[in-house]
Scaffold this motif. Structure first.
Motif, PDB file in Angstrom:
ATOM      1  N   THR A   1      42.257  10.055  -9.554  1.00  0.00           N
ATOM      2  CA  THR A   1      41.360   9.567  -8.615  1.00  0.00           C
ATOM      3  C   THR A   1      42.062   9.105  -7.207  1.00  0.00           C
ATOM      4  O   THR A   1      41.404   9.365  -6.213  1.00  0.00           O
ATOM      5  CB  THR A   1      40.760   8.387  -9.229  1.00  0.00           C
ATOM      6  OG1 THR A   1      40.097   9.000 -10.572  1.00  0.00           O
ATOM      7  CG2 THR A   1      39.482   7.792  -8.289  1.00  0.00           C
ATOM      8  N   VAL A   2      42.899   8.498  -7.457  1.00  0.00           N
ATOM      9  CA  VAL A   2      43.781   7.878  -6.307  1.00  0.00           C
ATOM     10  C   VAL A   2      44.267   9.105  -5.299  1.00  0.00           C
ATOM     11  O   VAL A   2      44.021   9.204  -4.087  1.00  0.00           O
ATOM     12  CB  VAL A   2      45.019   7.238  -6.475  1.00  0.00           C
ATOM     13  CG1 VAL A   2      45.724   6.857  -5.224  1.00  0.00           C
ATOM     14  CG2 VAL A   2      44.449   5.861  -7.223  1.00  0.00           C
ATOM     15  N   LYS A   3      44.703  10.206  -6.083  1.00  0.00           N
ATOM     16  CA  LYS A   3      45.068  11.395  -5.178  1.00  0.00           C
ATOM     17  C   LYS A   3      43.814  12.177  -4.611  1.00  0.00           C
ATOM     18  O   LYS A   3      44.010  12.587  -3.500  1.00  0.00           O
ATOM     19  CB  LYS A   3      45.727  12.368  -6.192  1.00  0.00           C
ATOM     20  CG  LYS A   3      46.210  13.813  -5.659  1.00  0.00           C
ATOM     21  CD  LYS A   3      46.839  14.854  -6.622  1.00  0.00           C
ATOM     22  CE  LYS A   3      47.150  15.949  -5.924  1.00  0.00           C
ATOM     23  NZ  LYS A   3      47.873  17.010  -7.204  1.00  0.00           N
ATOM     24  N   ASP A   4      42.937  12.181  -5.153  1.00  0.00           N
ATOM     25  CA  ASP A   4      41.748  12.771  -4.431  1.00  0.00           C
ATOM     26  C   ASP A   4      41.361  11.792  -3.057  1.00  0.00           C
ATOM     27  O   ASP A   4      40.933  12.485  -2.207  1.00  0.00           O
ATOM     28  CB  ASP A   4      40.568  12.791  -5.537  1.00  0.00           C
ATOM     29  CG  ASP A   4      40.548  13.914  -6.542  1.00  0.00           C
ATOM     30  OD1 ASP A   4      41.660  14.744  -6.228  1.00  0.00           O
ATOM     31  OD2 ASP A   4      40.123  13.824  -7.681  1.00  0.00           O
ATOM     32  N   ALA A   5      41.314  10.547  -3.341  1.00  0.00           N
ATOM     33  CA  ALA A   5      40.898   9.808  -2.277  1.00  0.00           C
ATOM     34  C   ALA A   5      41.837   9.938  -1.036  1.00  0.00           C
ATOM     35  O   ALA A   5      41.457  10.293   0.115  1.00  0.00           O
ATOM     36  CB  ALA A   5      41.026   8.203  -2.834  1.00  0.00           C
ATOM     37  N   VAL A   6      43.269  10.112  -1.430  1.00  0.00           N
ATOM     38  CA  VAL A   6      44.215  10.122  -0.280  1.00  0.00           C
ATOM     39  C   VAL A   6      43.932  11.557   0.337  1.00  0.00           C
ATOM     40  O   VAL A   6      43.835  11.391   1.670  1.00  0.00           O
ATOM     41  CB  VAL A   6      45.619   9.943  -0.938  1.00  0.00           C
ATOM     42  CG1 VAL A   6      46.623  10.484   0.200  1.00  0.00           C
ATOM     43  CG2 VAL A   6      45.758   8.624  -1.345  1.00  0.00           C
TER      44      VAL A   6
ATOM     45  N   ARG B   1      41.261  13.130   0.727  1.00  0.00           N
ATOM     46  CA  ARG B   1      39.991  13.151   1.273  1.00  0.00           C
ATOM     47  C   ARG B   1      40.123  12.399   2.477  1.00  0.00           C
ATOM     48  O   ARG B   1      39.662  12.858   3.736  1.00  0.00           O
ATOM     49  CB  ARG B   1      38.968  12.466   0.548  1.00  0.00           C
ATOM     50  CG  ARG B   1      37.485  12.163   0.982  1.00  0.00           C
ATOM     51  CD  ARG B   1      36.259  11.741   0.117  1.00  0.00           C
ATOM     52  NE  ARG B   1      35.129  11.895   0.806  1.00  0.00           N
ATOM     53  CZ  ARG B   1      34.615  10.900   1.623  1.00  0.00           C
ATOM     54  NH1 ARG B   1      35.414   9.751   1.898  1.00  0.00           N
ATOM     55  NH2 ARG B   1      33.567  10.846   2.113  1.00  0.00           N
ATOM     56  N   ALA B   2      40.881  11.332   2.617  1.00  0.00           N
ATOM     57  CA  ALA B   2      41.210  10.284   3.870  1.00  0.00           C
ATOM     58  C   ALA B   2      41.856  11.186   4.697  1.00  0.00           C
ATOM     59  O   ALA B   2      41.726  11.321   6.156  1.00  0.00           O
ATOM     60  CB  ALA B   2      41.771   9.073   3.228  1.00  0.00           C
ATOM     61  N   ARG B   3      42.911  11.986   4.296  1.00  0.00           N
ATOM     62  CA  ARG B   3      43.806  12.851   5.240  1.00  0.00           C
ATOM     63  C   ARG B   3      42.764  13.958   5.880  1.00  0.00           C
ATOM     64  O   ARG B   3      43.007  14.060   7.039  1.00  0.00           O
ATOM     65  CB  ARG B   3      44.850  13.557   4.509  1.00  0.00           C
ATOM     66  CG  ARG B   3      45.993  12.361   4.184  1.00  0.00           C
ATOM     67  CD  ARG B   3      47.085  13.180   3.554  1.00  0.00           C
ATOM     68  NE  ARG B   3      48.226  12.157   3.078  1.00  0.00           N
ATOM     69  CZ  ARG B   3      49.314  12.262   2.376  1.00  0.00           C
ATOM     70  NH1 ARG B   3      49.295  13.646   1.689  1.00  0.00           N
ATOM     71  NH2 ARG B   3      50.171  11.490   2.277  1.00  0.00           N
ATOM     72  N   ALA B   4      42.023  14.493   5.078  1.00  0.00           N
ATOM     73  CA  ALA B   4      41.039  15.693   5.709  1.00  0.00           C
ATOM     74  C   ALA B   4      39.937  14.995   6.649  1.00  0.00           C
ATOM     75  O   ALA B   4      39.665  15.629   7.393  1.00  0.00           O
ATOM     76  CB  ALA B   4      40.175  16.464   4.493  1.00  0.00           C
ATOM     77  N   LEU B   5      39.722  13.498   6.381  1.00  0.00           N
ATOM     78  CA  LEU B   5      38.679  13.209   7.561  1.00  0.00           C
ATOM     79  C   LEU B   5      39.653  12.497   8.568  1.00  0.00           C
ATOM     80  O   LEU B   5      38.690  12.138   9.622  1.00  0.00           O
ATOM     81  CB  LEU B   5      38.106  12.080   6.579  1.00  0.00           C
ATOM     82  CG  LEU B   5      37.027  12.610   5.768  1.00  0.00           C
ATOM     83  CD1 LEU B   5      36.409  11.372   5.082  1.00  0.00           C
ATOM     84  CD2 LEU B   5      35.896  13.784   6.133  1.00  0.00           C
ATOM     85  N   THR B   6      40.677  12.572   8.719  1.00  0.00           N
ATOM     86  CA  THR B   6      41.490  11.800   9.590  1.00  0.00           C
ATOM     87  C   THR B   6      41.566  12.857  10.954  1.00  0.00           C
ATOM     88  O   THR B   6      41.895  14.018  10.857  1.00  0.00           O
ATOM     89  CB  THR B   6      42.937  11.538   9.423  1.00  0.00           C
ATOM     90  OG1 THR B   6      42.853  10.589   8.337  1.00  0.00           O
ATOM     91  CG2 THR B   6      43.761  10.607  10.481  1.00  0.00           C
ATOM     92  N   PRO B   7      40.995  12.296  12.345  1.00  0.00           N
ATOM     93  CA  PRO B   7      40.975  13.172  13.163  1.00  0.00           C
ATOM     94  C   PRO B   7      42.356  13.688  13.661  1.00  0.00           C
ATOM     95  O   PRO B   7      43.182  12.722  13.463  1.00  0.00           O
ATOM     96  CB  PRO B   7      40.249  12.321  14.317  1.00  0.00           C
ATOM     97  CG  PRO B   7      40.031  10.912  13.730  1.00  0.00           C
ATOM     98  CD  PRO B   7      40.644  10.839  12.321  1.00  0.00           C
ATOM     99  N   GLN B   8      42.397  14.873  14.512  1.00  0.00           N
ATOM    100  CA  GLN B   8      43.677  15.268  14.922  1.00  0.00           C
ATOM    101  C   GLN B   8      43.371  15.823  16.171  1.00  0.00           C
ATOM    102  O   GLN B   8      42.426  16.203  16.563  1.00  0.00           O
ATOM    103  CB  GLN B   8      44.283  16.198  13.986  1.00  0.00           C
ATOM    104  CG  GLN B   8      44.528  15.858  12.432  1.00  0.00           C
ATOM    105  CD  GLN B   8      44.969  16.670  11.506  1.00  0.00           C
ATOM    106  OE1 GLN B   8      45.080  18.165  11.816  1.00  0.00           O
ATOM    107  NE2 GLN B   8      45.308  16.577  10.439  1.00  0.00           N
TER     108      GLN B   8
END
Length: 87
Positions: A18-23, A25-32
């Protein structure tokens, strides 16, 4: 110690997944990339400090807060009910 039909360490593995999935997801949503100078939603200027702090930002704080408030979180239920396991 796991109980029922689960193996030892199953609960810890669920938590880690669950923690790995959240991390991820957060990385994928972080703008670049390069930040916008004006908000995509309202057209107001995005302060330089925000653009420097968050590379790739496309919205002002107020608009991003509104987007975050309206976003629904959908995840995987890793704790299936015992009824579903018996079928």
């Amino acid at each position: 110690m796991a109980g029922g039909w689960t193996r030892d360490g199953a609960v810890e593995q669920q938590i880690e997944d669950t923690v790995k999935d959240a991390v991820l997801r957060a990385r994928a949503l972080t703008p670049q990339g390069e930040s916008a100078e004006e908000c995509e939603d309202c057209g107001e200027p995005i302060p330089k400090k925000r653009r420097d702090a968050l590379p790739g930002v496309r919205t002002c704080v107020a608009c991003q807060s509104a987007r975050d408030a309206s976003r629904r979180v959908a995840g995987i239920n890793r704790r299936g009910s015992k009824d579903s396991q018996l079928k």
